[in-house]
Design a protein around this motif. Structure first.
Motif, short mmCIF file in Angstrom:
data_model
loop_
_atom_site.label_atom_id
_atom_site.label_comp_id
_atom_site.label_asym_id
_atom_site.label_seq_id
_atom_site.Cartn_x
_atom_site.Cartn_y
_atom_site.Cartn_z
N MET A 1 0.84 -1.18 0.00
CA MET A 1 0.00 0.00 0.00
C MET A 1 0.89 1.24 0.00
N THR A 2 0.59 2.15 -0.85
CA THR A 2 1.35 3.41 -0.89
C THR A 2 0.44 4.56 -0.46
N THR A 3 1.07 5.57 0.07
CA THR A 3 0.31 6.75 0.47
C THR A 3 0.85 7.95 -0.31
N ALA A 4 -0.04 8.84 -0.64
CA ALA A 4 0.35 10.04 -1.37
C ALA A 4 0.94 11.05 -0.39
N THR A 5 1.93 11.76 -0.86
CA THR A 5 2.54 12.81 -0.06
C THR A 5 2.09 14.15 -0.60
N MET A 6 1.67 15.01 0.31
CA MET A 6 1.23 16.34 -0.09
C MET A 6 2.28 17.35 0.39
N THR A 7 2.61 18.28 -0.47
CA THR A 7 3.56 19.33 -0.11
C THR A 7 2.84 20.67 -0.14
N LYS A 8 3.09 21.46 0.87
CA LYS A 8 2.49 22.80 0.95
C LYS A 8 3.58 23.76 1.40
N THR A 9 3.61 24.93 0.82
CA THR A 9 4.60 25.94 1.18
C THR A 9 3.89 27.19 1.68
N LEU A 10 4.30 27.65 2.84
CA LEU A 10 3.81 28.92 3.39
C LEU A 10 5.02 29.84 3.53
N MET A 11 4.87 31.05 3.12
CA MET A 11 5.97 32.01 3.16
C MET A 11 5.89 32.84 4.44
N VAL A 12 7.06 33.09 5.02
CA VAL A 12 7.17 33.95 6.19
C VAL A 12 7.94 35.19 5.77
N GLU A 13 7.40 36.35 6.11
CA GLU A 13 8.09 37.61 5.82
C GLU A 13 8.63 38.17 7.12
N LEU A 14 9.88 38.64 7.07
CA LEU A 14 10.52 39.22 8.24
C LEU A 14 11.02 40.61 7.85
N ARG A 15 10.43 41.65 8.45
CA ARG A 15 10.80 43.04 8.15
C ARG A 15 11.50 43.65 9.37
N TYR A 16 12.42 44.56 9.09
CA TYR A 16 13.16 45.22 10.17
C TYR A 16 12.99 46.72 10.09
N GLU A 17 12.93 47.34 11.27
CA GLU A 17 12.99 48.79 11.41
C GLU A 17 14.07 49.05 12.45
N GLU A 18 15.02 49.93 12.11
CA GLU A 18 16.15 50.14 13.01
C GLU A 18 16.45 51.62 13.19
N ASP A 19 16.94 51.95 14.39
CA ASP A 19 17.59 53.22 14.60
C ASP A 19 18.92 52.90 15.29
N ALA A 20 19.56 53.88 15.85
CA ALA A 20 20.90 53.65 16.41
C ALA A 20 20.91 52.64 17.56
N ASP A 21 19.85 52.58 18.33
CA ASP A 21 19.86 51.73 19.53
C ASP A 21 18.80 50.64 19.57
N LEU A 22 17.82 50.68 18.67
CA LEU A 22 16.71 49.73 18.73
C LEU A 22 16.47 49.10 17.37
N THR A 23 16.31 47.79 17.38
CA THR A 23 15.92 47.06 16.17
C THR A 23 14.59 46.40 16.45
N ARG A 24 13.66 46.59 15.54
CA ARG A 24 12.32 45.99 15.65
C ARG A 24 12.13 45.08 14.45
N ALA A 25 11.68 43.86 14.68
CA ALA A 25 11.41 42.91 13.61
C ALA A 25 9.93 42.55 13.64
N ILE A 26 9.34 42.47 12.47
CA ILE A 26 7.94 42.06 12.34
C ILE A 26 7.90 40.83 11.45
N ALA A 27 7.41 39.73 12.00
CA ALA A 27 7.28 38.48 11.25
C ALA A 27 5.81 38.30 10.91
N SER A 28 5.54 37.87 9.68
CA SER A 28 4.15 37.64 9.29
C SER A 28 4.05 36.47 8.32
N MET A 29 2.91 35.84 8.34
CA MET A 29 2.60 34.77 7.39
C MET A 29 1.10 34.68 7.22
#
Length: 91
Positions: A1-29
């Motif tokens: 007996m064989t089973t089918a394999t399903m592949t799914k891709t979800l993308m993650v976006e990682l954005r950065y906002e920076e100044d001299a002392d602080l880095t902020r990252a926003i991850a979304s999907m």
């Protein structure tokens, strides 16, 4: 007996906002349902440390991705709860 394999891709976006002392990252999907998950992470440079953007980005990014992982787990738990109590069909 064989089973089918399903592949799914979800993308993650990682954005950065920076100044001299602080880095902020926003991850979304976007889930296949269309629901958008987001999380934020921050890193603050100690004033006695030399400026090095890559360290702040890595720390803030890791924190944002960790938060996103928790949101994804919560979304899955919500779907399980809905399926068990709401009788949604298995997709």
């Amino acid at each position: 007996m064989t089973t089918a394999t399903m592949t799914k891709t979800l993308m993650v976006e990682l954005r950065y906002e920076e100044d001299a002392d602080l880095t902020r990252a926003i991850a979304s999907m976007r889930l296949p349902s269309g629901r958008l998950l987001t999380a934020e992470g921050q890193a603050r440079r100690n004033p006695v440390d030399r400026p090095r953007a890559s360290i702040g980005e890595e720390m803030a990014g890791a924190r944002a991705l960790s938060g996103l992982a928790h949101r994804l787990l919560e979304a899955a738990a919500d779907e399980v709860e809905t399926n068990v109590h709401g009788g949604d069909p298995v997709v």
